[in-house]
Each structure stands twice: as structure tokens, then as C-alpha cells.
Design a protein around this motif. Structure first.
Motif, PDB file in Angstrom:
ATOM      1  N   VAL A  29      30.530  31.765  32.291  1.00  0.00           N
ATOM      2  CA  VAL A  29      31.604  32.328  33.099  1.00  0.00           C
ATOM      3  C   VAL A  29      30.990  33.427  33.959  1.00  0.00           C
ATOM      4  CG1 VAL A  29      33.840  33.464  33.143  1.00  0.00           C
ATOM      5  CG2 VAL A  29      33.312  31.831  31.324  1.00  0.00           C
ATOM      6  N   TYR A  30      31.208  33.334  35.251  1.00  0.00           N
ATOM      7  CA  TYR A  30      30.656  34.305  36.194  1.00  0.00           C
ATOM      8  C   TYR A  30      31.789  35.207  36.673  1.00  0.00           C
ATOM      9  CZ  TYR A  30      26.410  31.554  36.169  1.00  0.00           C
ATOM     10  OH  TYR A  30      25.259  30.911  35.767  1.00  0.00           O
ATOM     11  N   PHE A  31      31.568  36.509  36.495  1.00  0.00           N
ATOM     12  CA  PHE A  31      32.573  37.485  36.896  1.00  0.00           C
ATOM     13  C   PHE A  31      32.074  38.292  38.086  1.00  0.00           C
ATOM     14  CE2 PHE A  31      35.768  37.127  33.729  1.00  0.00           C
ATOM     15  CZ  PHE A  31      35.140  36.780  32.550  1.00  0.00           C
ATOM     16  N   CYS A  32      32.997  38.566  38.969  1.00  0.00           N
ATOM     17  CA  CYS A  32      32.782  39.523  40.034  1.00  0.00           C
ATOM     18  C   CYS A  32      33.618  40.756  39.702  1.00  0.00           C
ATOM     19  CB  CYS A  32      33.213  38.912  41.368  1.00  0.00           C
ATOM     20  SG  CYS A  32      33.105  40.016  42.766  1.00  0.00           S
ATOM     21  N   ALA A  33      33.090  41.914  39.992  1.00  0.00           N
ATOM     22  CA  ALA A  33      33.829  43.155  39.750  1.00  0.00           C
ATOM     23  C   ALA A  33      33.579  44.103  40.917  1.00  0.00           C
ATOM     24  CB  ALA A  33      33.395  43.800  38.431  1.00  0.00           C
ATOM     25  N   SER A  34      34.543  44.988  41.166  1.00  0.00           N
ATOM     26  CA  SER A  34      34.335  46.004  42.191  1.00  0.00           C
ATOM     27  C   SER A  34      34.834  47.344  41.666  1.00  0.00           C
ATOM     28  CB  SER A  34      35.047  45.627  43.493  1.00  0.00           C
ATOM     29  OG  SER A  34      36.463  45.690  43.367  1.00  0.00           O
ATOM     30  N   ARG A  35      34.318  48.396  42.249  1.00  0.00           N
ATOM     31  CA  ARG A  35      34.801  49.723  41.887  1.00  0.00           C
ATOM     32  C   ARG A  35      34.683  50.646  43.095  1.00  0.00           C
ATOM     33  NH1 ARG A  35      29.602  50.880  38.445  1.00  0.00           N
ATOM     34  NH2 ARG A  35      28.533  52.358  39.806  1.00  0.00           N
ATOM     35  N   PRO A  36      35.539  51.688  43.113  1.00  0.00           N
ATOM     36  CA  PRO A  36      35.594  52.534  44.309  1.00  0.00           C
ATOM     37  C   PRO A  36      34.484  53.562  44.406  1.00  0.00           C
ATOM     38  CG  PRO A  36      37.274  53.200  42.728  1.00  0.00           C
ATOM     39  CD  PRO A  36      36.637  51.962  42.174  1.00  0.00           C
ATOM     40  N   GLY A  37      33.842  53.893  43.306  1.00  0.00           N
ATOM     41  CA  GLY A  37      32.815  54.919  43.359  1.00  0.00           C
ATOM     42  C   GLY A  37      32.026  54.921  42.074  1.00  0.00           C
ATOM     43  N   PRO A  38      30.962  55.728  41.995  1.00  0.00           N
ATOM     44  CA  PRO A  38      30.076  55.677  40.829  1.00  0.00           C
ATOM     45  C   PRO A  38      30.720  56.161  39.544  1.00  0.00           C
ATOM     46  CG  PRO A  38      29.423  57.437  42.330  1.00  0.00           C
ATOM     47  CD  PRO A  38      30.453  56.630  43.040  1.00  0.00           C
ATOM     48  N   GLY A  39      31.725  56.976  39.616  1.00  0.00           N
ATOM     49  CA  GLY A  39      32.357  57.503  38.414  1.00  0.00           C
ATOM     50  C   GLY A  39      33.581  56.763  37.969  1.00  0.00           C
ATOM     51  N   ALA A  40      33.891  55.686  38.633  1.00  0.00           N
ATOM     52  CA  ALA A  40      35.139  54.969  38.354  1.00  0.00           C
ATOM     53  C   ALA A  40      34.909  53.771  37.453  1.00  0.00           C
ATOM     54  CB  ALA A  40      35.764  54.514  39.669  1.00  0.00           C
ATOM     55  N   GLY A  41      35.954  53.333  36.802  1.00  0.00           N
ATOM     56  CA  GLY A  41      35.899  52.083  36.077  1.00  0.00           C
ATOM     57  C   GLY A  41      35.917  50.917  37.051  1.00  0.00           C
ATOM     58  N   ALA A  42      35.427  49.782  36.580  1.00  0.00           N
ATOM     59  CA  ALA A  42      35.363  48.608  37.442  1.00  0.00           C
ATOM     60  C   ALA A  42      36.579  47.714  37.226  1.00  0.00           C
ATOM     61  CB  ALA A  42      34.082  47.815  37.162  1.00  0.00           C
ATOM     62  N   PHE A  43      36.920  46.988  38.273  1.00  0.00           N
ATOM     63  CA  PHE A  43      37.995  46.001  38.213  1.00  0.00           C
ATOM     64  C   PHE A  43      37.354  44.624  38.292  1.00  0.00           C
ATOM     65  CE2 PHE A  43      41.747  48.701  38.757  1.00  0.00           C
ATOM     66  CZ  PHE A  43      41.141  49.887  39.105  1.00  0.00           C
ATOM     67  N   PHE A  44      37.677  43.804  37.305  1.00  0.00           N
ATOM     68  CA  PHE A  44      37.057  42.485  37.223  1.00  0.00           C
ATOM     69  C   PHE A  44      37.996  41.408  37.746  1.00  0.00           C
ATOM     70  CE2 PHE A  44      33.152  42.662  34.600  1.00  0.00           C
ATOM     71  CZ  PHE A  44      33.133  44.023  34.357  1.00  0.00           C
ATOM     72  N   GLY A  45      37.413  40.393  38.359  1.00  0.00           N
ATOM     73  CA  GLY A  45      38.155  39.191  38.675  1.00  0.00           C
ATOM     74  C   GLY A  45      38.346  38.360  37.421  1.00  0.00           C
ATOM     75  N   GLN A  46      39.046  37.251  37.565  1.00  0.00           N
ATOM     76  CA  GLN A  46      39.348  36.417  36.410  1.00  0.00           C
ATOM     77  C   GLN A  46      38.200  35.496  36.032  1.00  0.00           C
ATOM     78  OE1 GLN A  46      43.420  34.833  37.364  1.00  0.00           O
ATOM     79  NE2 GLN A  46      43.891  36.013  35.520  1.00  0.00           N
ATOM     80  N   GLY A  47      37.181  35.469  36.867  1.00  0.00           N
ATOM     81  CA  GLY A  47      36.001  34.714  36.517  1.00  0.00           C
ATOM     82  C   GLY A  47      36.013  33.288  37.036  1.00  0.00           C
ATOM     83  N   THR A  48      34.828  32.745  37.166  1.00  0.00           N
ATOM     84  CA  THR A  48      34.642  31.324  37.472  1.00  0.00           C
ATOM     85  C   THR A  48      33.912  30.699  36.304  1.00  0.00           C
ATOM     86  OG1 THR A  48      34.524  31.653  39.864  1.00  0.00           O
ATOM     87  CG2 THR A  48      33.516  29.651  38.969  1.00  0.00           C
ATOM     88  N   ARG A  49      34.544  29.723  35.693  1.00  0.00           N
ATOM     89  CA  ARG A  49      33.891  29.006  34.589  1.00  0.00           C
ATOM     90  C   ARG A  49      33.084  27.862  35.171  1.00  0.00           C
ATOM     91  NH1 ARG A  49      34.280  28.996  29.233  1.00  0.00           N
ATOM     92  NH2 ARG A  49      36.072  30.393  29.300  1.00  0.00           N
ATOM     93  N   LEU A  50      31.781  27.966  35.086  1.00  0.00           N
ATOM     94  CA  LEU A  50      30.875  26.967  35.639  1.00  0.00           C
ATOM     95  C   LEU A  50      30.322  26.095  34.530  1.00  0.00           C
ATOM     96  CD1 LEU A  50      29.133  25.764  37.940  1.00  0.00           C
ATOM     97  CD2 LEU A  50      27.425  27.520  37.403  1.00  0.00           C
ATOM     98  N   THR A  51      30.440  24.810  34.718  1.00  0.00           N
ATOM     99  CA  THR A  51      29.859  23.842  33.795  1.00  0.00           C
ATOM    100  C   THR A  51      28.940  22.938  34.597  1.00  0.00           C
ATOM    101  OG1 THR A  51      31.846  23.860  32.427  1.00  0.00           O
ATOM    102  CG2 THR A  51      30.308  22.044  32.091  1.00  0.00           C
ATOM    103  N   VAL A  52      27.684  22.918  34.207  1.00  0.00           N
ATOM    104  CA  VAL A  52      26.702  22.054  34.864  1.00  0.00           C
ATOM    105  C   VAL A  52      26.328  20.952  33.872  1.00  0.00           C
ATOM    106  CG1 VAL A  52      24.489  21.908  36.034  1.00  0.00           C
ATOM    107  CG2 VAL A  52      25.828  24.029  36.155  1.00  0.00           C
ATOM    108  N   VAL A  53      26.576  19.718  34.285  1.00  0.00           N
ATOM    109  CA  VAL A  53      26.341  18.595  33.363  1.00  0.00           C
ATOM    110  C   VAL A  53      25.136  17.763  33.813  1.00  0.00           C
ATOM    111  CG1 VAL A  53      28.743  18.504  32.684  1.00  0.00           C
ATOM    112  CG2 VAL A  53      27.959  17.113  34.614  1.00  0.00           C
TER     113      VAL A  53
END
Lengths: 114, 113
Positions: free
Chosen positions: B89-113
Motif C-alpha cells: 500500500v502506497y501512501f501520500c501525505a502532506s503537511r503545512p510545515g516542519p512542526g506539524a502533523g502530516a495528513f495521509f491519503g487513503q492509499g493505493t493498494r498495488l498488486t503486481v502479479v
């Protein structure tokens, strides 16, 4: 180098009882410390942070965490657990110099039994 | 704000194919992160950007992985060619500054067969 350890893979607690999820860290300088929660099939949600100031930090959903510099710990606590608190909890640490890269612990799964 | 938006939510692909994961951070957030989560390795930071500039890509596992942030509102993580061990599962996250908590997206579940 930064590191963070969550010594328990799983914590079990009865609903209504207090809960503690443990976290210890290693970082150069003063740390930024965070707790996140992850529910199934969801991204991580920010719960609380410690940057400076009062060692007891209050966050979302009734959670709090206590920063202990001498023990390099930042344990997550809640006075009365709810079944809905069952989730995966991550502790994270970031140094306050050079890059601000956040390192996450391995996670602790919390089970709250009704 | 709708939060961090990732697409697709799920991706199944054959080994050797190119995979592109997309992320729209929260407006005004200066930092963007790409993480990978697996049972074996937990949550790993792959790369992060500050003001659209890659700051630390030391977590990118191999040259098959690349990430771009052409503007403040969009980032991609590309795997070419993909391999089964990239399944995660690949997550992207962003935050407004170095002292802030991050906000995560819901993720992309990648399956490679």
C-alpha cells in the motif's frame, strides 16, 4: 540517526480500562514526536504531537501522551478505552534540524474488548 | 478541503508493466511524502518534497522507482518496470510545515502479479 521503537506488537485492554501504548525514541537534538492511528483500509490519522512545552500533550479522541526526556519515551495513554479505539497505532519521531524527515515505529495493534 | 487525494485506490498489474500512482496534497501544504506500507517492513518513507523540490530520496528502493512533483498540487510515483515484490500500500501525505502533523491519503493498494 533517528529511530523509534514500539516494544509491543499488540496491546489488549478491556473497555473502560485505561490504556497505554509504549514508544521510545532516539534522535539528535530536541525531538518532534507524534502519534498516528490507522483504521483498516485507511491512511494514518494524526492524533497528537509534542514539540516543546508541557510534557503532557492532549490530542484527538481523548488520547494523551507523556513526553519523558530522561527515559526518551512518549507513551500514548487514554483513561478509559472504547471498543472503537481498536486500531493500529504508530509513534513517529523527527529531528528538529536538517531535513525534518519523520521516522515511524513498527506500529502497535490495540484491541479493546467489550 | 477534501484532504490528500490519491488515485487509483487499487491497482492490479502484471510484472514488467509501468505503474503510476498519483497524489494531490492539501492546498497550502509545503511538504509532500510518499510512503510504502507492507506487513514485513512496516511504513517506509520513500521520498519527500519541500516546495516541490525533492529533499530526500534515500528511501527509494531502486532505480525502477521515480517520483516527481511538477507543481504544488500534484505528485506522481512511478514504478517501471514493476515487480511482484513492489506489492504494497502506497501512501501520500502532506503537511503545512516542519512542526506539524502530516495528513495521509487513503492509499493505493498495488498488486503486481
Amino acid at each position: 540517526a533517528q529511530s523509534v521503537a514500539q516494544p509491543e506488537d499488540q496491546v489488549n485492554v478491556a473497555e473502560g480500562n485505561p490504556l497505554t501504548v509504549k514508544c521510545t525514541y532516539s534522535v539528535s537534538g530536541n525531538p518532534y514526536l507524534f502519534w498516528y492511528v490507522q483504521y483498516p483500509n485507511r491512511g494514518l490519522q494524526f492524533l497528537l504531537k509534542y514539540i516543546t512545552g508541557d510534557n503532557l500533550v492532549k490530542g484527538s479522541y481523548g488520547f494523551e501522551a507523556e513526553f519523558n526526556k530522561s527515559q526518551t519515551s512518549f507513551h500514548l495513554k487514554k483513561p478509559s478505552a472504547l471498543v472503537s479505539d481498536s486500531a493500529l497505532y504508530f509513534c513517529a519521531v523527527r529531528g528538529n534540524t536538517g531535513g525534518f524527515k519523520t521516522i515511524f515505529g513498527a506500529g502497535t495493534r490495540l484491541f479493546v474488548k467489550a | 478541503d477534501a484532504g490528500v487525494i490519491q488515485s487509483p485506490r487499487h491497482e492490479v498489474t502484471e510484472m514488467g508493466q509501468e505503474v503510476t500512482l498519483r497524489c494531490k496534497p492539501i492546498s497550502g501544504h509545503d511538504y509532500l511524502f510518499w510512503y510504502r506500507q507492507t506487513m514485513m517492513r512496516g511504513l517506509e518513507l520513500l521520498i519527500y518534497f519541500n516546495n516541490n523540490v525533492p529533499i530526500d530520496d534515500s528511501g527509494m528502493p531502486e532505480d525502477r522507482f521515480s517520483a516527481k512533483m511538477p507543481n504544488a498540487s500534484f505528485s506522481t510515483l512511478k514504478i517501471q518496470p514493476s515487480e511482484p515484490r513492489d506489492s504494497a500500500v502506497y501512501f501520500c501525505a502532506s503537511r503545512p510545515g516542519p512542526g506539524a502533523g502530516a495528513f495521509f491519503g487513503q492509499g493505493t493498494r498495488l498488486t503486481v502479479v
